[in-house]
Write a protein that holds these residues in place. Structure first.
Motif, PDB file in Angstrom:
ATOM      1  N   THR A  94      -2.048  31.002  83.374  1.00 45.21           N
ATOM      2  CA  THR A  94      -3.153  31.240  82.446  1.00 45.21           C
ATOM      3  C   THR A  94      -4.339  31.797  83.216  1.00 45.21           C
ATOM      4  OG1 THR A  94      -2.445  29.365  81.084  1.00 45.21           O
ATOM      5  CG2 THR A  94      -4.668  30.213  80.714  1.00 45.21           C
ATOM      6  N   VAL A  95      -4.885  32.914  82.748  1.00 47.18           N
ATOM      7  CA  VAL A  95      -6.025  33.571  83.378  1.00 47.18           C
ATOM      8  C   VAL A  95      -7.209  33.490  82.416  1.00 47.18           C
ATOM      9  CG1 VAL A  95      -6.895  35.702  84.423  1.00 47.18           C
ATOM     10  CG2 VAL A  95      -4.450  35.152  84.547  1.00 47.18           C
ATOM     11  N   LEU A  96      -8.322  32.911  82.863  1.00 46.25           N
ATOM     12  CA  LEU A  96      -9.461  32.672  81.975  1.00 46.25           C
ATOM     13  C   LEU A  96     -10.758  33.189  82.581  1.00 46.25           C
ATOM     14  CD1 LEU A  96      -8.651  28.986  80.966  1.00 46.25           C
ATOM     15  CD2 LEU A  96      -8.296  31.020  79.555  1.00 46.25           C
ATOM     16  N   GLU A  97     -11.623  33.729  81.728  1.00 48.20           N
ATOM     17  CA  GLU A  97     -12.994  34.075  82.094  1.00 48.20           C
ATOM     18  C   GLU A  97     -13.895  33.525  80.996  1.00 48.20           C
ATOM     19  OE1 GLU A  97     -15.613  38.105  82.494  1.00 48.20           O
ATOM     20  OE2 GLU A  97     -13.775  37.976  83.691  1.00 48.20           O
ATOM     21  N   MET A  98     -14.772  32.582  81.343  1.00 46.76           N
ATOM     22  CA  MET A  98     -15.513  31.811  80.342  1.00 46.76           C
ATOM     23  C   MET A  98     -17.011  31.806  80.620  1.00 46.76           C
ATOM     24  SD  MET A  98     -12.786  28.623  80.284  1.00 46.76           S
ATOM     25  CE  MET A  98     -12.628  28.667  82.086  1.00 46.76           C
ATOM     26  N   ASP A  99     -17.784  31.921  79.551  1.00 42.13           N
ATOM     27  CA  ASP A  99     -19.242  31.834  79.629  1.00 42.13           C
ATOM     28  C   ASP A  99     -19.738  30.830  78.596  1.00 42.13           C
ATOM     29  OD1 ASP A  99     -20.268  33.929  81.573  1.00 42.13           O
ATOM     30  OD2 ASP A  99     -18.951  35.156  80.325  1.00 42.13           O
ATOM     31  N   GLY A 100     -20.917  30.263  78.860  1.00 39.74           N
ATOM     32  CA  GLY A 100     -21.525  29.343  77.906  1.00 39.74           C
ATOM     33  C   GLY A 100     -21.042  27.916  78.016  1.00 39.74           C
ATOM     34  N   TYR A 112     -13.149  19.824  82.068  1.00 39.67           N
ATOM     35  CA  TYR A 112     -12.410  20.382  80.957  1.00 39.67           C
ATOM     36  C   TYR A 112     -10.951  20.558  81.371  1.00 39.67           C
ATOM     37  CZ  TYR A 112     -17.125  21.381  79.376  1.00 39.67           C
ATOM     38  OH  TYR A 112     -18.440  21.263  79.010  1.00 39.67           O
ATOM     39  N   GLU A 113     -10.070  20.480  80.391  1.00 35.29           N
ATOM     40  CA  GLU A 113      -8.638  20.555  80.658  1.00 35.29           C
ATOM     41  C   GLU A 113      -8.025  21.728  79.899  1.00 35.29           C
ATOM     42  OE1 GLU A 113      -4.697  17.621  80.542  1.00 35.29           O
ATOM     43  OE2 GLU A 113      -6.420  17.215  79.242  1.00 35.29           O
ATOM     44  N   VAL A 114      -7.127  22.452  80.571  1.00 40.46           N
ATOM     45  CA  VAL A 114      -6.374  23.537  79.940  1.00 40.46           C
ATOM     46  C   VAL A 114      -4.954  23.038  79.689  1.00 40.46           C
ATOM     47  CG1 VAL A 114      -5.528  25.904  80.167  1.00 40.46           C
ATOM     48  CG2 VAL A 114      -7.765  25.271  81.104  1.00 40.46           C
ATOM     49  N   VAL A 115      -4.514  23.144  78.444  1.00 42.20           N
ATOM     50  CA  VAL A 115      -3.204  22.612  78.046  1.00 42.20           C
ATOM     51  C   VAL A 115      -2.415  23.693  77.320  1.00 42.20           C
ATOM     52  CG1 VAL A 115      -2.004  20.900  76.626  1.00 42.20           C
ATOM     53  CG2 VAL A 115      -4.088  20.259  77.853  1.00 42.20           C
ATOM     54  N   LEU A 116      -1.148  23.850  77.679  1.00 42.63           N
ATOM     55  CA  LEU A 116      -0.237  24.710  76.949  1.00 42.63           C
ATOM     56  C   LEU A 116       0.655  23.831  76.074  1.00 42.63           C
ATOM     57  CD1 LEU A 116       0.875  27.317  79.656  1.00 42.63           C
ATOM     58  CD2 LEU A 116      -1.208  27.228  78.282  1.00 42.63           C
ATOM     59  N   VAL A 117       0.833  24.220  74.827  1.00 37.31           N
ATOM     60  CA  VAL A 117       1.649  23.447  73.887  1.00 37.31           C
ATOM     61  C   VAL A 117       2.942  24.217  73.649  1.00 37.31           C
ATOM     62  CG1 VAL A 117       1.754  22.383  71.611  1.00 37.31           C
ATOM     63  CG2 VAL A 117      -0.452  22.568  72.813  1.00 37.31           C
ATOM     64  N   ASP A 118       4.090  23.518  73.797  1.00 34.21           N
ATOM     65  CA  ASP A 118       5.360  24.213  73.611  1.00 34.21           C
ATOM     66  C   ASP A 118       5.858  24.076  72.174  1.00 34.21           C
ATOM     67  OD1 ASP A 118       6.668  21.760  73.283  1.00 34.21           O
ATOM     68  OD2 ASP A 118       7.479  21.730  75.310  1.00 34.21           O
ATOM     69  N   ARG A 119       7.015  24.656  71.887  1.00 33.66           N
ATOM     70  CA  ARG A 119       7.532  24.742  70.526  1.00 33.66           C
ATOM     71  C   ARG A 119       7.828  23.376  69.917  1.00 33.66           C
ATOM     72  NH1 ARG A 119       8.411  29.871  69.354  1.00 33.66           N
ATOM     73  NH2 ARG A 119       8.678  31.351  71.074  1.00 33.66           N
ATOM     74  N   SER A 120       8.125  22.400  70.756  1.00 28.48           N
ATOM     75  CA  SER A 120       8.427  21.064  70.256  1.00 28.48           C
ATOM     76  C   SER A 120       7.172  20.201  70.144  1.00 28.48           C
ATOM     77  CB  SER A 120       9.452  20.383  71.168  1.00 28.48           C
ATOM     78  OG  SER A 120       8.949  20.262  72.482  1.00 28.48           O
ATOM     79  N   GLY A 121       6.000  20.790  70.443  1.00 26.40           N
ATOM     80  CA  GLY A 121       4.751  20.044  70.356  1.00 26.40           C
ATOM     81  C   GLY A 121       4.377  19.302  71.613  1.00 26.40           C
ATOM     82  N   ASP A 176       0.800  27.671  71.921  1.00 33.18           N
ATOM     83  CA  ASP A 176      -0.660  27.561  71.845  1.00 33.18           C
ATOM     84  C   ASP A 176      -1.247  27.277  73.225  1.00 33.18           C
ATOM     85  OD1 ASP A 176      -1.410  27.208  68.699  1.00 33.18           O
ATOM     86  OD2 ASP A 176       0.498  26.233  69.147  1.00 33.18           O
ATOM     87  N   ILE A 177      -2.504  27.688  73.388  1.00 29.29           N
ATOM     88  CA  ILE A 177      -3.321  27.301  74.545  1.00 29.29           C
ATOM     89  C   ILE A 177      -4.544  26.575  74.005  1.00 29.29           C
ATOM     90  CG2 ILE A 177      -4.588  28.057  76.586  1.00 29.29           C
ATOM     91  CD1 ILE A 177      -3.066  30.667  76.469  1.00 29.29           C
ATOM     92  N   GLU A 178      -4.879  25.442  74.611  1.00 31.24           N
ATOM     93  CA  GLU A 178      -6.080  24.714  74.211  1.00 31.24           C
ATOM     94  C   GLU A 178      -6.922  24.384  75.436  1.00 31.24           C
ATOM     95  OE1 GLU A 178      -5.089  21.274  71.947  1.00 31.24           O
ATOM     96  OE2 GLU A 178      -4.400  22.429  70.194  1.00 31.24           O
ATOM     97  N   ILE A 179      -8.235  24.538  75.291  1.00 33.75           N
ATOM     98  CA  ILE A 179      -9.194  24.098  76.309  1.00 33.75           C
ATOM     99  C   ILE A 179      -9.939  22.915  75.711  1.00 33.75           C
ATOM    100  CG2 ILE A 179     -11.168  24.732  77.719  1.00 33.75           C
ATOM    101  CD1 ILE A 179     -10.254  27.645  77.467  1.00 33.75           C
ATOM    102  N   ARG A 180      -9.851  21.770  76.361  1.00 34.52           N
ATOM    103  CA  ARG A 180     -10.374  20.527  75.794  1.00 34.52           C
ATOM    104  C   ARG A 180     -11.470  19.935  76.659  1.00 34.52           C
ATOM    105  NH1 ARG A 180      -4.477  17.727  74.666  1.00 34.52           N
ATOM    106  NH2 ARG A 180      -3.708  19.256  73.132  1.00 34.52           N
ATOM    107  N   THR A 181     -12.381  19.217  76.007  1.00 31.61           N
ATOM    108  CA  THR A 181     -13.417  18.476  76.714  1.00 31.61           C
ATOM    109  C   THR A 181     -12.817  17.199  77.280  1.00 31.61           C
ATOM    110  OG1 THR A 181     -14.099  17.180  74.796  1.00 31.61           O
ATOM    111  CG2 THR A 181     -15.100  19.362  75.071  1.00 31.61           C
ATOM    112  N   SER A 182     -13.592  16.500  78.104  1.00 33.16           N
ATOM    113  CA  SER A 182     -13.107  15.246  78.682  1.00 33.16           C
ATOM    114  C   SER A 182     -12.833  14.200  77.609  1.00 33.16           C
ATOM    115  CB  SER A 182     -14.123  14.707  79.695  1.00 33.16           C
ATOM    116  OG  SER A 182     -15.391  14.523  79.079  1.00 33.16           O
ATOM    117  N   GLY A 183     -13.492  14.356  76.431  1.00 26.96           N
ATOM    118  CA  GLY A 183     -13.258  13.425  75.333  1.00 26.96           C
ATOM    119  C   GLY A 183     -12.094  13.809  74.446  1.00 26.96           C
TER     120      GLY A 183
END
Length: 251
Positions: free
Chosen positions: A179-185, A192-201, A231-238
């Motif tokens: 995963t390649v990311l460029e983030m502002d703000g 923060y955590e980057v998570v990939l979700v597969d077809r089985s959830g 899916d790709i999700e970027i999540r907060t510590s919470g």
């Protein structure tokens, strides 16, 4: 927590060269929590070294002589005497010669980095990092539909906050998905955590990062094949979703 200028520079140099041990990593985190400019310096030097590494020759780079005037200005600015020498450095794809050389790894690493930049541009003037900054997206001549090994696949993210901007994509590999990311703000520290979700959830962790006032550039990896990622999700510590991207079906 505070540290001497030499110790601060030593830790920054080691962080840029990926040469911190566990104790040093903890020490640097404590310093960065009290001094936001540390993260800025590390990010800027990493961006510069990556760019110089990608543009550098395939053979080891032998540093040509630095002009006495430039050398003296750098040494004076960093509080070092003329008796301290810079030494020879080699460029790697991810380093600017900031490797551990026993007790010689000190703040001279940053001064050497500045001197080498001046030599590279050939003008005796150290340019700002932004003059060298290139897009995070990895250059590749490989093209093809989603799931093509080695091809960069651009992804559209939606964010939960209007101040947050996330751009990036994926690269399929035989060993997993990059995963390649460029983030502002994202100025709150996080993490923060980057998570990939597969077809089985099933959620496949890809890595974590800290917030910063400057652009955050990350390249992370997860042990899941691209054709299995939905899916790709970027999540907060919470656990709240900061950004999400739904992916097209990959072959």
């Amino acid at each position: 927590m505070s540290a001497s200028p030499d110790r601060r520079a030593e830790l920054i140099a080691a962080a840029v060269g990926d040469d911190l041990d566990d104790a040093e990593t903890s020490e640097l985190r404590e310093l960065a929590a009290a001094d936001a400019t540390i993260d800025t310096e590390i990010a800027e030097l990493r961006a510069l070294t990556e760019t110089l590494g990608s543009r550098g020759p395939t053979e080891p780079w032998l540093e040509p002589p630095t002009s006495p005037d430039l050398r003296e200005r750098i040494l004076v600015a960093t509080g070092h005497s003329q008796r301290q020498q810079f030494g020879t450095r080699q460029f790697g794809t991810q380093r600017l010669g900031m490797q551990r050389f026993g007790m010689q790894r000190r703040s001279a690493g940053l001064a050497a980095a500045a001197a080498i930049v001046g030599v590279v541009v050939g003008s005796g003037v150290v340019l700002g990092v932004d003059a060298y900054r290139q897009p995070t997206n990895p250059p590749t001549a490989i093209t093809g539909p989603p799931g093509t090994l080695g091809a960069y696949e651009e992804v559209a993210f939606t964010t939960s906050a209007p101040s947050v901007d996330v751009e990036g994509g994926l690269v399929a590999h035989t060993w997993g998905t990059e995963t390649v990311l460029e983030m502002d703000g994202i100025s709150d520290r996080g993490p923060y955590e980057v998570v990939l979700v597969d077809r089985s959830g099933v959620e496949r962790p890809s890595g974590t990062f800290l917030g910063s006032d400057i652009t955050i550039e990350c390249r992370m990896n997860a042990a899941v094949l691209r054709q299995d990622v939905t899916d790709i999700e970027i999540r907060t510590s919470g656990g709240a979703v900061l950004a999400r991207a739904q992916l097209p079906t990959a072959s």
